[in-house]
Design a protein around this motif. Structure first.
Motif, mmCIF file in Angstrom:
data_model
loop_
_atom_site.group_PDB
_atom_site.id
_atom_site.type_symbol
_atom_site.label_atom_id
_atom_site.label_comp_id
_atom_site.label_asym_id
_atom_site.label_seq_id
_atom_site.Cartn_x
_atom_site.Cartn_y
_atom_site.Cartn_z
ATOM 1 N N LEU A 135 0.790 -1.163 -0.108
ATOM 2 C CA LEU A 135 0.101 -0.224 -0.002
ATOM 3 C C LEU A 135 0.786 1.325 0.001
ATOM 4 O O LEU A 135 1.884 1.240 0.802
ATOM 5 N N PRO A 136 0.737 1.983 -0.852
ATOM 6 C CA PRO A 136 1.297 3.498 -1.089
ATOM 7 C C PRO A 136 1.261 4.191 0.604
ATOM 8 O O PRO A 136 0.070 4.055 1.285
ATOM 9 N N ILE A 137 2.190 4.675 1.001
ATOM 10 C CA ILE A 137 2.180 5.288 2.344
ATOM 11 C C ILE A 137 1.514 6.145 2.735
ATOM 12 O O ILE A 137 0.852 6.442 3.977
ATOM 13 N N LEU A 138 0.860 6.962 1.901
ATOM 14 C CA LEU A 138 -0.166 8.084 2.392
ATOM 15 C C LEU A 138 -1.611 7.494 2.465
ATOM 16 O O LEU A 138 -2.414 8.046 2.930
ATOM 17 N N LEU A 139 -1.809 6.085 2.209
ATOM 18 C CA LEU A 139 -3.220 5.388 2.026
ATOM 19 C C LEU A 139 -3.166 4.786 3.424
ATOM 20 O O LEU A 139 -2.540 4.023 3.855
ATOM 21 N N PRO A 140 -4.461 4.999 4.400
ATOM 22 C CA PRO A 140 -4.530 4.385 5.594
ATOM 23 C C PRO A 140 -4.941 2.724 5.392
ATOM 24 O O PRO A 140 -5.363 2.678 4.209
ATOM 25 N N ALA A 141 -4.778 2.094 6.308
ATOM 26 C CA ALA A 141 -5.113 0.665 6.386
ATOM 27 C C ALA A 141 -6.534 0.445 5.839
ATOM 28 O O ALA A 141 -6.945 -0.383 4.961
ATOM 29 N N LYS A 142 -7.368 1.402 6.189
ATOM 30 C CA LYS A 142 -8.909 1.216 5.838
ATOM 31 C C LYS A 142 -9.162 1.258 4.499
ATOM 32 O O LYS A 142 -10.248 1.070 3.898
ATOM 33 N N ALA A 143 -8.097 1.871 3.719
ATOM 34 C CA ALA A 143 -8.408 2.089 2.096
ATOM 35 C C ALA A 143 -8.369 0.768 1.490
ATOM 36 O O ALA A 143 -9.144 0.809 0.498
ATOM 37 N N ILE A 144 -8.034 -0.543 2.141
ATOM 38 C CA ILE A 144 -8.168 -1.538 1.657
ATOM 39 C C ILE A 144 -9.505 -2.093 1.265
ATOM 40 O O ILE A 144 -9.883 -2.657 0.538
ATOM 41 N N ALA A 145 -10.404 -1.611 2.442
ATOM 42 C CA ALA A 145 -11.972 -1.848 2.467
ATOM 43 C C ALA A 145 -12.663 -0.877 1.646
ATOM 44 O O ALA A 145 -14.095 -1.014 1.408
ATOM 45 N N ALA A 146 -12.098 -0.052 0.896
ATOM 46 C CA ALA A 146 -12.776 0.945 0.196
ATOM 47 C C ALA A 146 -12.464 0.978 -1.361
ATOM 48 O O ALA A 146 -12.585 2.046 -1.819
ATOM 49 N N VAL A 147 -12.053 -0.142 -1.674
ATOM 50 C CA VAL A 147 -11.658 -0.321 -3.252
ATOM 51 C C VAL A 147 -13.048 -0.436 -4.043
ATOM 52 O O VAL A 147 -13.676 -1.586 -3.891
ATOM 53 N N PRO A 148 -13.417 0.309 -4.959
ATOM 54 C CA PRO A 148 -14.800 0.241 -5.575
ATOM 55 C C PRO A 148 -14.583 -0.708 -6.682
ATOM 56 O O PRO A 148 -15.522 -1.641 -6.849
ATOM 57 N N VAL A 149 -13.407 -0.755 -7.389
ATOM 58 C CA VAL A 149 -13.329 -1.899 -8.577
ATOM 59 C C VAL A 149 -11.937 -2.349 -8.443
ATOM 60 O O VAL A 149 -11.082 -1.963 -7.822
ATOM 61 N N LEU A 150 -12.060 -3.782 -9.010
ATOM 62 C CA LEU A 150 -10.623 -4.247 -9.003
ATOM 63 C C LEU A 150 -10.380 -5.045 -10.265
ATOM 64 O O LEU A 150 -10.973 -5.863 -10.685
ATOM 65 N N PRO A 151 -9.659 -4.039 -11.077
ATOM 66 C CA PRO A 151 -9.256 -4.803 -12.511
ATOM 67 C C PRO A 151 -8.208 -5.901 -12.376
ATOM 68 O O PRO A 151 -7.026 -5.599 -11.755
ATOM 69 N N MET A 152 -8.476 -7.166 -12.797
ATOM 70 C CA MET A 152 -7.498 -8.165 -12.640
ATOM 71 C C MET A 152 -7.924 -9.052 -13.882
ATOM 72 O O MET A 152 -8.870 -9.212 -14.428
ATOM 73 N N PRO A 153 -6.974 -9.793 -14.305
ATOM 74 C CA PRO A 153 -7.058 -10.702 -15.403
ATOM 75 C C PRO A 153 -7.852 -12.006 -15.179
ATOM 76 O O PRO A 153 -7.871 -12.165 -14.220
ATOM 77 N N ALA A 154 -8.648 -12.255 -16.083
ATOM 78 C CA ALA A 154 -9.484 -13.521 -16.109
ATOM 79 C C ALA A 154 -8.581 -14.571 -16.195
ATOM 80 O O ALA A 154 -7.610 -14.776 -16.682
ATOM 81 N N GLY A 155 -8.762 -15.666 -15.380
ATOM 82 C CA GLY A 155 -8.218 -16.943 -15.108
ATOM 83 C C GLY A 155 -7.238 -16.758 -14.163
ATOM 84 O O GLY A 155 -6.209 -17.782 -14.099
ATOM 85 N N LEU A 156 -7.010 -16.059 -13.610
ATOM 86 C CA LEU A 156 -6.049 -15.646 -12.462
ATOM 87 C C LEU A 156 -6.420 -16.516 -11.512
ATOM 88 O O LEU A 156 -7.553 -16.626 -10.840
#
Length: 354
Positions: A186-207
């Protein structure tokens, strides 16, 4: 049994030392670069050794004197822009531990390898321990794990009197590693709670990502030690994690995205020092095969207690709450502490941790 554990302050090391201590029948020597401030009277003997230092051989030989077994867990993940240093810790450290083990005539060596040592998958079928160990060339972590395995191959040929085992786990998680994983991801300026505030997650299919709990890995290692087992053992929960699983756990919407697009974005942000995850980790995630852990089940009597999805959920919860452990490697992470470290030591992707 006198057991020496390198990397004893880390994710797996803390779980293993705790399990060995609970057995109440072992003399434990715990090696770490940064040893804890505490030292229980009936706890392990902590020894500070920097395995990246070519001159640490004497310290290692002294620490390994009289040992029945060595469990080599120590590895480096940051600074990601200093690959030479990471190689000195992982590859160089492994060579130094093996040399000291030979000099001390240690009877059993257990080495922490990884799914990352395996060649890329061909399909979704789980692979057993006979799968080629050639790694993913674009991942420094994978290349170094392969190099360490080659060293272990040579050690086995020249040290016939030493039983040698290697474990190849999937991604290892637990709640108390939350803060440590935040510092890696996590980038240093982001608090831990940012993990739970991700609106979308771009990831490859088949991962697909094999996962296993740190406690389950510790359990397997204890079984290997008790049985003086040899050879390679895959360690993973039966069903790997998918991109959809990760998105659901984060409460985000999964957007299937071509791997080459994500890699370009990851590489650009890493080179710009906006985040510290090198693009090779994405390559590794896309290439890592699912693991068949039948050998560990049949020979060691090992069965993971936690499913991969349970490990993922527990680990993400630990990250969201910035859960910490009792050692420097698992210390509590806050934005303020990260900013302080940035000012005094530079970005985590470039500095060697104090």
């Amino acid at each position: 049994m006198r057991i020496v554990v390198t990397g004893a302050s880390g994710n797996v090391g803390t779980a293993l030392v705790s399990r060995l201590q609970a057995a109440g029948q072992h003399d434990i020597v715990a090696i770490a670069r940064r040893v804890p401030d505490y030292a229980a009277i009936d706890g392990p003997q902590w020894v500070s050794i920097d395995l990246s230092d070519p001159g640490c051989g004497h310290q290692l030989r002294h620490a390994l004197h009289g040992a029945d077994a060595v469990v080599h867990l120590a590895w480096g993940f940051q600074p990601s822009h200093q690959v030479g240093y990471l190689e000195a810790v992982g590859v160089g450290g492994t060579q130094r531990v093996l040399a000291a083990s030979a000099a001390a005539d240690v009877g059993h060596v257990v080495h922490m390898s990884s799914v990352a040592a395996y060649s890329p998958k061909r399909d979704a079928e789980p692979v057993d321990e006979s799968w080629p160990v050639n790694g993913v060339p674009t991942s420094a972590y994978s290349r170094h794990k392969v190099a360490a395995e080659r060293q272990l191959d040579s050690f086995e040929k020249t040290s016939a009197g030493t039983a040698v085992a290697r474990v190849r786990p999937g991604i290892i998680g637990q709640r108390s590693a939350g803060s440590a994983l935040l510092r890696y991801a996590l980038p240093i300026l982001l608090p831990a709670k940012a993990i739970a505030a991700v609106p979308v997650l771009p990831m490859p299919a088949g991962l697909t990502i094999p996962m296993v709990h740190a406690d389950d890995v510790a359990d397997a290692i204890v079984r290997i030690l008790e049985q003086q087992a040899t050879g390679a053992y895959n360690l993973a929960a039966a069903t790997p994690i998918s991109a959809a699983d990760i998105a659901e756990t984060l409460g985000a919407r999964w957007i299937p995205t071509p791997g080459r697009v994500l890699r370009a974005l990851l590489a650009a942000s890493w080179q710009a020092r906006l985040q510290q995850v090198a693009p090779g980790w994405l390559d590794l995630g896309a290439a890592a095969p699912a693991l068949d852990s039948s050998r560990a089940k049949h020979e060691l009597g090992w069965t993971p207690k936690a499913s991969a999805l349970e490990v993922l959920r527990e680990t993400v919860e630990g990250m969201t709450e910035a859960v910490a452990g009792p050692t420097a490697a698992l210390r509590h992470r806050t934005v303020l502490s990260e900013l302080s470290q940035l000012v005094s030591h530079g970005p985590v992707s470039h500095r060697r941790q104090p």
